[in-house]
Design a protein around this motif. Structure first.
Motif, PDB file in Angstrom:
ATOM      1  N   TYR A  87      62.161  71.718   3.204  1.00  0.00           N
ATOM      2  CA  TYR A  87      61.293  72.177   4.596  1.00  0.00           C
ATOM      3  C   TYR A  87      60.292  73.039   4.143  1.00  0.00           C
ATOM      4  O   TYR A  87      60.508  74.224   3.479  1.00  0.00           O
ATOM      5  CB  TYR A  87      62.214  72.404   5.642  1.00  0.00           C
ATOM      6  CG  TYR A  87      62.970  71.394   6.262  1.00  0.00           C
ATOM      7  CD1 TYR A  87      62.378  70.533   7.179  1.00  0.00           C
ATOM      8  CD2 TYR A  87      64.502  71.062   5.931  1.00  0.00           C
ATOM      9  CE1 TYR A  87      62.967  69.470   7.738  1.00  0.00           C
ATOM     10  CE2 TYR A  87      65.117  69.971   6.458  1.00  0.00           C
ATOM     11  CZ  TYR A  87      64.352  69.157   7.284  1.00  0.00           C
ATOM     12  OH  TYR A  87      65.122  68.289   7.913  1.00  0.00           O
ATOM     13  N   GLY A 117      59.336  66.786   4.883  1.00  0.00           N
ATOM     14  CA  GLY A 117      59.842  67.819   5.218  1.00  0.00           C
ATOM     15  C   GLY A 117      58.735  69.038   5.562  1.00  0.00           C
ATOM     16  O   GLY A 117      59.028  69.935   5.974  1.00  0.00           O
ATOM     17  N   VAL A 148      62.493  64.324  10.649  1.00  0.00           N
ATOM     18  CA  VAL A 148      62.793  64.250   9.323  1.00  0.00           C
ATOM     19  C   VAL A 148      64.052  63.852   8.906  1.00  0.00           C
ATOM     20  O   VAL A 148      64.387  62.850   8.266  1.00  0.00           O
ATOM     21  CB  VAL A 148      62.433  65.678   8.615  1.00  0.00           C
ATOM     22  CG1 VAL A 148      62.665  65.653   7.101  1.00  0.00           C
ATOM     23  CG2 VAL A 148      61.082  66.009   9.118  1.00  0.00           C
TER      24      VAL A 148
END
Lengths: 395, 380
Positions: free
Chosen positions: B181, B206, B235
């Motif tokens: 992320y 991400g 996501v």
């Protein structure tokens, strides 16, 4: 003069069609080749010229392998397109180089599998000619098309330093030259393709012949092109008139003011959203008409130029207006029955096309056929499984 | 059994009008009572029946007998060969046609409603996360070049939000541990024209992007958290990948089916698949909302924060509209009604009102101290 008649009925075909659809669904599409054979058999056998009808002889088994290959290639292409751009280019290139071969194979197969009055058709064109027609000429036509953009570019680049007015005049002249080249290029390709498709086609011992003038095709393409522009302008005009009538002129000024600003543009367009569906319908109608015009004119001309053994001539009398009427009502029929009206739509179209097709003979057609075709032919009987694509190669 | 028809010589159009007489083992063909062909019935090859078109029977020597008397031929085949033409039986009996019709409609409907999502989900879940990264590659660069401008958010504020974001990522119930992320801040729209767009986006890899206007509209960390969790939900659920796969399957099917239908139907099917796709995207928004709400309960954040930021974003957007349009209020009203009816099907997001109400239901659970809220987000 012999009329061509289509004797199929919508309801009779519906019953065949729905069973095809059902079996295709429950076999996860594997039944498709057999379904296609039944469709073709129905349409061929119901098309009569004089006292004989056409017939389609291929079996589902013959088409099955080709279908599997096509299906796998198609899935690979779709997946490649979504996941890897390079992969999809590779698949497209393969298709580009394989395409002439596929056309050639399909022509051989489909004509060999078609007969009229118990006499088979055949195709004797060469693979080399297929590459010339469907690869070389295609590249040539595309180059001619891109000249519309790069010719004016060259003019402007060369002369921009000396005189801007002169450069733009020459650029415009070159643009017109580019357009002419593109139209001529496509017309020439279409002429050659048509001659390849017809001149190497045989009916038993008889040979088809056609001779196409590039200039006639060029005129049809030019008119189609102008018609398309006129259609877009007309739809846009109607859209604007309706927008002013129903949403007020303010809605349009909003749209104009919002140029270059996505957010405002979306808002202005949203205000006109109730016009989107009617405009979409109009646009479909306009493009159907342009398509119908090109199809009717091309077909009428090709038929008028074609003959079989110089004894038998053909005539097609399609009218763009009537054709677009059939197309548009068919579209409504299919959409509003969620697809279930498809069989009726197909039968209507086949009936219209047949009713406007004629075979002209000096002698009685059956007499000619019997005279000419009572000797059996031995042209390459051994055609195995087919890689078959639909090209509309039948008359 | 006498059947009238034509006898063609092999591969030839020469024919004579004849009658075929079929006996148990033998067949005889007469041309005006003169016997011209005969042989063993077993050597005859009967073509299968289709509708009422001319039927062909091929003799052992290649001659073809053609007749329109399909019923007589069928009777003979039934009596003497025991073969049944199953396909023609289906086609000719009305009850089978009706059954076929019902099965076809039911299976088409179920496929679109349940089959397609099931296949899409199975494929999307089976693919490795690297596919997500492949899809996203270059997207942020593209957006930076053509859509976004540099952020005006202070580095201090960015640092705070990013730290909180990383904490959230650590703490959410995560099944996809491979996802890397990243949080980005960007400006979208220009301040001069006062059309800035408050939004948050998630790329399948991400990468999550918050716009400046969005940050400006938020008044608490909870509001930012709620939207971040919503994006993490996209996501986690691999929604972009699912859209891509769904699109590919629909495109494939349309081509395969429409290949058999006339070209005209394509356009009708095109409209249909658009409706299916937008419906699908609304479902994804609801799933991401649900992901955000349940995680907020687990992390002890009040879901009403989501309701408040959604409300603020909607108010801001609707304030924007009158600024750009100078039309009278009556016309505005007319537009809103038409928007409600026509654009409802085409809307990719569920109605804000509905989403806010759902957030408030979860907020009630939060107030009662529940972690498992019995309320299911409506996935329509």
């Amino acid at each position: 003069m012999q009329d061509v008649k289509f004797n199929g009925s919508g309801f009779e075909y519906f019953k065949i069609w729905i069973v095809n659809v059902l079996l295709t669904i429950v076999t996860l599409s594997l039944y498709y080749p057999w379904a296609k054979v039944r469709n073709h058999r129905y349409f061929y056998a119901n098309t009569r010229v004089g006292e004989h009808n056409f017939e389609y002889h291929a079996t589902g088994k013959q088409l099955f392998l080709g279908y599997l290959v096509a299906l796998v290639l198609f899935v690979i292409y779709i997946v490649a397109q979504q996941v890897s751009p390079i992969g999809s280019i590779v698949v497209l290139l393969l298709l580009f180089f394989g395409f002439p071969w596929i056309i050639w194979k399909s022509l051989q197969f489909n004509l060999k599998m078609s007969s009229y009055a118990n006499v088979r058709f055949s195709f004797i064109g060469s693979l080399g000619d297929s590459y010339f027609n469907f690869m070389l000429l295609l590249i040539m036509a595309l180059i001619a098309f891109y000249s519309i953009f790069f010719l004016p570019g060259i003019a402007v680049a060369l002369l921009a330093d000396t005189s801007m007015t002169f450069a733009s005049i020459l650029g415009f002249v070159f643009f017109i030259v580019g357009c002419a080249l593109a139209i001529y290029g496509f017309a020439y390709k279409k002429k050659k393709n048509t001659e390849y498709l017809i001149n190497f086609r045989k009916f038993g011992n008889g040979t088809f012949f056609t001779s196409i003038e590039t200039s006639v095709f060029a005129k049809i393409i030019l008119k189609t092109f102008l018609l398309a522009i006129a259609a877009i302008v007309a739809v846009l005009g109607i859209f604007l008139v309706l927008a002013v009538m129903f949403a007020g002129a303010a809605a349009l000024t909003d749209l104009q003011n919002s140029a270059g600003d996505t957010q405002g543009m979306m808002a202005a367009l949203a205000a006109l959203s109730f016009l989107i569906l009617p405009a979409y319908a109009l646009l479909i109608l306009a493009f159907l008409f342009v398509g119908a015009y090109a199809q009717a004119r091309m077909r009428n001309y090709i038929y008028a130029q074609s003959s079989l053994d110089s004894n038998i001539h053909f005539k097609s009398a399609l009218s763009a207006k009537k054709l677009v009427w059939v197309m548009f009502t068919n579209l409504l029929l299919v959409v509003f029955t969620l697809g279930l009206g498809t069989p009726w739509a197909k039968v209507r179209m086949a009936r219209y096309i047949a009713a406007n097709t004629y075979v002209e003979t000096e002698v009685d057609i059956s007499h000619y056929i019997t005279e000419k075709q009572n000797v059996q032919t031995t042209l390459g009987d051994q055609i195995g499984d087919a890689f078959d694509v639909d090209l509309g190669v039948t008359i | 059994m006498q059947i009238q028809g034509r006898l063609y010589e092999k591969d030839s159009a020469a024919f004579s009008d004849v009658s075929l007489s079929l006996k148990d083992n033998q067949y005889y063909i007469y041309d005006n009572s003169e016997l011209i062909e005969f042989g063993l019935s077993a050597g005859l090859e009967f073509g299968s029946r289709i509708g009422n078109v001319e039927r062909k029977i091929t003799l052992a020597n290649g001659c073809v007998f053609a007749t329109h008397d399909n019923n007589e031929v069928d009777d003979y085949i039934k009596a003497h060969r025991g073969q049944k033409n199953l396909i023609h039986k289906l086609e000719s009996k009305m009850q089978w046609v009706v059954v076929a019709l019902i099965i076809t409609i039911a299976s088409s409907f179920s496929f679109v409603r349940w089959g397609l999502p099931a296949i899409t989900y199975a494929v999307a879940d089976a693919l490795p996360h690297t596919v997500n990264e492949m899809i996203s590659e270059g997207t942020l660069e593209f957006l930076d070049r053509f859509i976004f401008d540099e952020t005006q958010v202070t580095e201090q504020q960015q640092g705070l939000i990013t730290a909180r974001f990383n904490e959230l990522v650590q703490r959410v119930d995560s099944s996809d541990k491979e996802v890397n992320y990243q949080l980005y801040f960007r400006a979208w729209g220009s301040k001069e024209d006062s059309v800035e767009i408050p939004n948050a986006l998630a790329l399948p890899s991400g990468e999550i992007i918050l716009t400046d206007k969005f940050i400006e509209l938020t008044s608490s960390q909870d509001e930012i958290d709620s939207v971040l969790l919503h994006e993490i939900g996209h996501v986690q659920h691999r929604h972009s990948l699912k859209m891509a796969i769904h699109g590919a399957i629909v495109a494939t099917l349309v081509t395969v089916i429409a290949g058999d239908v006339s070209g005209l139907a394509d356009m009708g099917i095109g409209v249909g698949s658009l409706l299916v796709t937008t419906h699908y995207s609304r479902k994804h928004e609801s799933e991401a909302d649900h992901f955000a709400f349940t995680n907020m309960l687990a992390l002890n954040i009040d879901p009403s924060a989501f309701a408040s930021i959604m409300g603020k974003m909607q108010t801001y957007m609707s304030e924007q509209q009158p600024q750009t349009s100078k039309a009278g209020s009556a016309e505005n009203e007319a537009r809103e009604t038409s928007e409600g009816s026509v654009l409802d099907y085409l809307d990719s997001h569920p109605k804000t009102q509905v989403r806010v109400e759902q957030a408030e239901r979860f907020a009630q659970c939060y107030q009662q101290g529940l972690i498992d809220c019995p309320y299911e987000v409506n996935k329509q």
